[in-house]
Scaffold this motif. Structure first.
Motif, PDB file in Angstrom:
ATOM      1  N   ARG A  61      -7.534   2.516  -2.042  1.00  0.00           N
ATOM      2  CA  ARG A  61      -8.166   1.464  -1.318  1.00  0.00           C
ATOM      3  C   ARG A  61      -9.197   2.069  -0.109  1.00  0.00           C
ATOM      4  O   ARG A  61     -10.223   1.746   0.017  1.00  0.00           O
ATOM      5  CB  ARG A  61      -6.984   0.717  -0.379  1.00  0.00           C
ATOM      6  CG  ARG A  61      -6.344  -0.200  -1.393  1.00  0.00           C
ATOM      7  CD  ARG A  61      -5.636  -1.371  -0.577  1.00  0.00           C
ATOM      8  NE  ARG A  61      -4.935  -2.036  -1.448  1.00  0.00           N
ATOM      9  CZ  ARG A  61      -4.283  -3.370  -0.676  1.00  0.00           C
ATOM     10  NH1 ARG A  61      -4.152  -3.357   0.447  1.00  0.00           N
ATOM     11  NH2 ARG A  61      -3.755  -4.257  -1.675  1.00  0.00           N
ATOM     12  N   ILE A  92       0.730  -1.307   0.005  1.00  0.00           N
ATOM     13  CA  ILE A  92       0.066   0.036  -0.003  1.00  0.00           C
ATOM     14  C   ILE A  92       0.896   1.145   0.064  1.00  0.00           C
ATOM     15  O   ILE A  92       1.976   1.434   0.742  1.00  0.00           O
ATOM     16  CB  ILE A  92      -0.908   0.082   1.126  1.00  0.00           C
ATOM     17  CG1 ILE A  92      -1.816  -1.345   1.237  1.00  0.00           C
ATOM     18  CG2 ILE A  92      -1.800   1.041   1.281  1.00  0.00           C
ATOM     19  CD1 ILE A  92      -2.786  -1.292   2.556  1.00  0.00           C
ATOM     20  N   ASP A  97      -3.446   1.300  -3.796  1.00  0.00           N
ATOM     21  CA  ASP A  97      -2.791  -0.063  -4.244  1.00  0.00           C
ATOM     22  C   ASP A  97      -1.527   0.197  -4.846  1.00  0.00           C
ATOM     23  O   ASP A  97      -1.532   0.952  -5.827  1.00  0.00           O
ATOM     24  CB  ASP A  97      -3.693  -0.678  -4.838  1.00  0.00           C
ATOM     25  CG  ASP A  97      -3.477  -2.072  -5.170  1.00  0.00           C
ATOM     26  OD1 ASP A  97      -3.518  -3.211  -4.466  1.00  0.00           O
ATOM     27  OD2 ASP A  97      -2.631  -2.296  -6.501  1.00  0.00           O
TER      28      ASP A  97
END
Length: 898
Positions: free
Chosen positions: A592, A572, A585
């Motif tokens: 996200r 991430i 992402d």
């Protein structure tokens, strides 16, 4: 609303430039176009108002344009054709001023040997030197504050050269013959006055405000210095006592703008008016902007201004050339109707941007912009009502509300409603709105604003204007290199109030140039291509073939400038823009989660730390859900957050505060002794207290173990702490603070030393890099890198060390300090260098560069706004500029992205 085009409110004046009835022919020839006739490179500073003594570097007449071209060079061009008449140098002297009048070039020079300033005159046709005169200038106000002169110190006219000097108190005006340099006249100006001056081609205008609150406008014969006429002007609303230097800021502002043919705009406090060469008042500024009626006659005076259109701001304050108005796009040359006193303007095929009017002569105007000076000739023709629009019929302007639809905006929300704005251009009614705000159904969706900035008379003219505008944007603003194509540029516009930036996109298709604005950059990225494609279809043009940058895996635009490098962990990418934190992402760049909560500080052990005006929020790194919050010192910012060994330690209000990282429970805090440059290592917290003290605190209790002098941040490494004190680097025992060794480095440190392996690298304030043995302090070698920017760093890969110097990157042998290679990058390095997998990355003010780690050979570059780089995760180098984050691949082929 800022994005809803504050410029629309700024340009609500009714400036009637020609008969405001319809696009129908008028009677008699009138000025219809400024046509570019030639252009030449011109790098000299254009605006004399901001130079010492208001001395210009350009001079213009009907025969010649002269310009400073280099330190000791003057170029003379034929005013009509642009042909280079001659170039001459002032050997041993610097060119500080240039004027032209009646076949004579006058040049102000400063001796490079300190021998003072000379005014020199040359014959234009032959280049022969005519005369020289020594000049001496003094400051604008004498020590007693008795009088002030804030005008040009040299005024060159066809009738003589007038110097404003202080040979003795008070001000002396001296007139010299233009061709011989002999003294024609001299006069001492009245004391106890504030005075400004300006010159046309045959006259000198004086405006003074004297004791007794008297204001006078006067015309002076440049040859005799005798008054040709005087006019008493309205006094400021209350009396001023002269002299009183303490109240200088309260004196009324005096200003003159004089056209080449002697017309003058006068400003005295709130009074502003135009006067003819014989002193007659033609109009007040308000009258010049709002007078109605048709054009009378076909002549305008020589232009007085270049830039945005004359306007009346929304607060009722009139301005001549509005610097705030960004609509419409072109720059305009503004003149005065000598019969009606009304201001009139015609557009140029160039965006307003940064432009200066450097000279006029009869029907010629010379404009400096974008590194060139361009000559424009005025043409006359029948009045058609299209002059203000560059010859384009008003109904050719598209409906701004029709360029997007509610269906196009469904990507943001359902139920968008258009609100038309700007139904007229400065008094001319437009059949369709040229600005439109699309209003969302709820506050959680962004407003989308569309503005038709200009419709050019041809596709080629629009392309030139679009290219000039995008070049200007790239030179001054952060832009998005990922979405740029031949028709579109996405960028951040700096808000005039200085409060931040606003995302916009400028689109040029066919003859139309449109601007799209929104507070949401993701919305802008989705909608700008939609608007572009609609314009392409309307004008029968194909969509551009995407040319992806091979280095860029993906990019993500945030809703504000990125302040810090992305943080990447567990697949991430965490970034923050404005007050919004994004979790992206790492493989695709898709969000996200996102939270409008504050500024991202750290991501450690599955927790995201965010600061919001003194509050510390901790979120779950996977979900963005809040875990705990600390807000005991809401009036103070949270700075220097460091998370390690189960602690979250930060500075706020001059204190160091330690929290349990898992629960947010406060463990301890220090007194208000100052706090900065925190480090946690081996059960100790090192904090820089005050200006020159570092303290080691027990991590569990906050009790002080020891303190020592340190002018820079500390570097903690197990049992040793390295600090900089004055012109020395010191190694201290981490347990007791006792000195292990001390080494001189010649100059003070601006940042903490860097420990890499067994070497300690310290860059001093003179830019010299010192390599010390970390165990003994013995100097291994030094390297004069130059530069003092502590934001750049050193990095080591194998047996090479990489560091930034002015304009480029150096590679040094770690053992000897010998330079292996040096690669110039065209501008200073602002981030990096970072070495990874045989490639060295560095960010300059306009690009990310990838260099071969062994040879320094450039592999590729990606043009961006000013980028910061780092970290390297999963084989990708993460970069960000003011609005984008994008991972770059090191495997791109050499030369790609150029």
């Amino acid at each position: 609303m800022l994005i809803a085009r504050a410029a629309a409110a700024l340009l609500t004046a009714v400036l009637l430039l020609v008969t405001p009835s319809a696009d129908a022919p008028g009677s008699g020839p009138v000025p219809v176009q400024w046509r570019a006739t030639w252009s030449a490179p011109a790098d000299a500073e254009a605006d004399a108002e901001y130079r010492d003594y208001k001395i210009p570097l350009y001079g213009a007449s009907a025969q010649a344009l002269a310009m400073a071209a280099g330190e000791s060079t003057v170029r003379i061009h034929d005013a009509r054709t642009g042909a280079l008449i001659r170039t001459f140098t002032t050997s041993g002297a610097t060119v500080d001023g240039v004027w032209v009048a009646a076949g004579t070039v006058v040049v102000l020079t400063t001796s490079q040997k300190g021998a003072g300033q000379l005014l020199r005159a040359y014959d234009v046709p032959t280049g022969a030197a005519l005369w020289q005169h020594a000049v001496t200038f003094a400051g604008e106000r004498d020590e007693s504050g008795a009088d002030s002169y804030n005008g040009p110190r040299i005024m060159v006219t066809e009738r003589g050269v007038v110097l404003a000097e202080r040979r003795s108190e008070p001000l002396t005006l001296l007139s010299l013959d233009l061709r011989s340099g002999s003294t024609l006249a001299s006069t001492v100006y009245e004391r106890h006055c504030d005075l400004v001056a300006g010159a046309g081609s045959r006259s000198v205008l004086l405006l003074d405000h004297c004791a007794g609150n008297r204001v006078r406008l006067a015309s002076v014969d440049p040859a005799t210095l005798r008054l040709a006429w005087t006019r008493t002007l309205p006094s400021p609303p209350h009396s001023f006592t002269f002299p009183d230097p303490e109240e200088a800021d309260d004196w009324p502002r005096l200003d003159l703008t004089v056209s080449g043919d002697g017309y003058v705009e006068v400003t005295v406090g709130d009074y502003a008016a135009f006067h003819a060469p014989d002193g007659r008042r033609l109009s007040t500024l308000e009258e010049s902007l709002t007078s109605a009626g048709p054009v009378r006659g076909g002549r305008w005076i020589e232009p007085m201004y270049v830039g945005g259109l004359p306007a009346e701001r929304g607060d009722g304050v009139e301005v001549i050339v509005s610097e705030l108005a960004r609509w419409p796009l072109p720059m305009f040359l503004t003149s005065l109707d000598p019969v009606t006193g009304r201001l009139r303007a015609l557009p140029l095929d160039a965006p307003s941007g940064q432009a200066s009017l450097v000279g006029t002569a009869e029907d010629l105007a010379f404009v400096q912009s974008g590194g060139h000076v361009t000559a424009y000739a005025l043409t006359y023709g029948a009045a058609t009502g299209r002059e203000l629009f560059g010859g384009v019929a008003r109904d050719a302007w598209p409906d701004a509300c029709g360029l997007l639809s509610a269906a196009d905006l469904r990507s943001q929300a359902d139920g968008y409603v258009p609100r038309p704005a700007m139904g007229s251009l400065l008094g001319w009614p437009l059949p369709k709105p040229v600005q439109c705000d699309w209003i969302p159904p709820a506050d959680d969706a962004p407003v989308i604003s569309v503005s038709v900035d200009w419709v050019a008379h041809s596709d080629a003219a629009a392309r030139r204007m679009f290219a000039a505008e995008t070049t200007r944007i790239k030179q001054g603003y952060a832009y998005d290199p990922v979405t740029e194509d031949p028709y579109l540029l996405d960028y951040f516009w700096t808000v005039p109030s200085g409060t931040g930036t606003a995302p916009e996109a400028v689109i040029g298709v066919g003859p139309v140039i449109v601007r799209l604005a929104s507070v949401s950059r993701p919305a802008l990225r989705l909608l700008a291509p939609v608007l572009r494609d609609k314009l392409l279809a309307r004008h029968g043009l194909p969509r551009p073939t995407p040319v992806p940058l091979p280095q860029v895996h993906w990019s993500f635009p945030t809703d504000g400038g990125l302040r810090d490098a992305p943080m990447v962990t567990d697949g991430i990418v965490y970034v923050s823009g404005g007050d919004r934190v994004y979790a992206l992402d790492a493989a695709s760049g898709r969000p996200r989660w996102a939270r409008t909560i504050g500024e991202l500080l750290q991501v450690v052990d599955g927790q995201v730390y965010v600061s919001d005006t003194g509050r510390l929020h901790v979120l779950d790194a996977r979900t963005g859900v809040a875990k705990w919050q600390w807000d005991q010192y809401v009036l103070h910012e949270i700075e220097d957050l460091t998370v390690a060994e189960g602690l979250a330690v930060f500075c706020t209000g001059g204190r160091a505060v330690a929290l349990d990282a898992a629960s947010g429970r406060r463990l301890w805090r220090t007194g208000e002794r100052g706090c900065g440059h925190l480090a946690i290592d081996g059960g100790a917290v090192y904090v820089h207290e005050g200006d020159s003290t570092v303290s080691a605190l027990d991590a569990a209790t906050g009790h002080r173990r020891w303190s020592a002098r340190s002018d820079a941040a500390v570097t903690a490494a197990g049992k040793v702490v390295y600090v900089g004190t004055g012109s020395r680097v010191r190694a201290l025992d981490a347990a007791f603070g006792a000195e292990r060794w001390s080494a001189p480095i010649g100059h003070g440190l601006d940042s903490a030393p860097e420990l890499i392996g067994t070497a300690l690298y310290a860059r001093d304030s003179a830019g010299t890099l010192h390599a010390l043995d970390a165990r003994t302090g013995k100097e291994r070698w030094t390297f004069p890198a130059g530069g003092t920017d502590s934001a750049t760093r050193v990095t080591v890969s194998g047996n090479l060390l990489y560091l930034a110097g002015p304009g480029g990157v150096h590679a040094l042998d770690t053992a000897s300090g010998a330079q292996r290679w040096s690669t110039p990058l065209g501008s200073d390095v602002v981030s990096g260098p970072i070495a990874h997998a045989g490639i060295v990355y560095a960010g300059t003010d306009d690009a990310v560069h990838a260099l071969d780690g062994v040879t320094g050979t450039p592999r590729w570059r990606v043009n961006t706004g000013e980028p910061a780089i780092g970290p390297v995760v999963g084989g990708l180098i993460y970069a960000h500029d003011d609005g984008n984050v994008y991972p770059l691949s090191p495997a791109s082929p050499p030369g790609a992205g150029e």
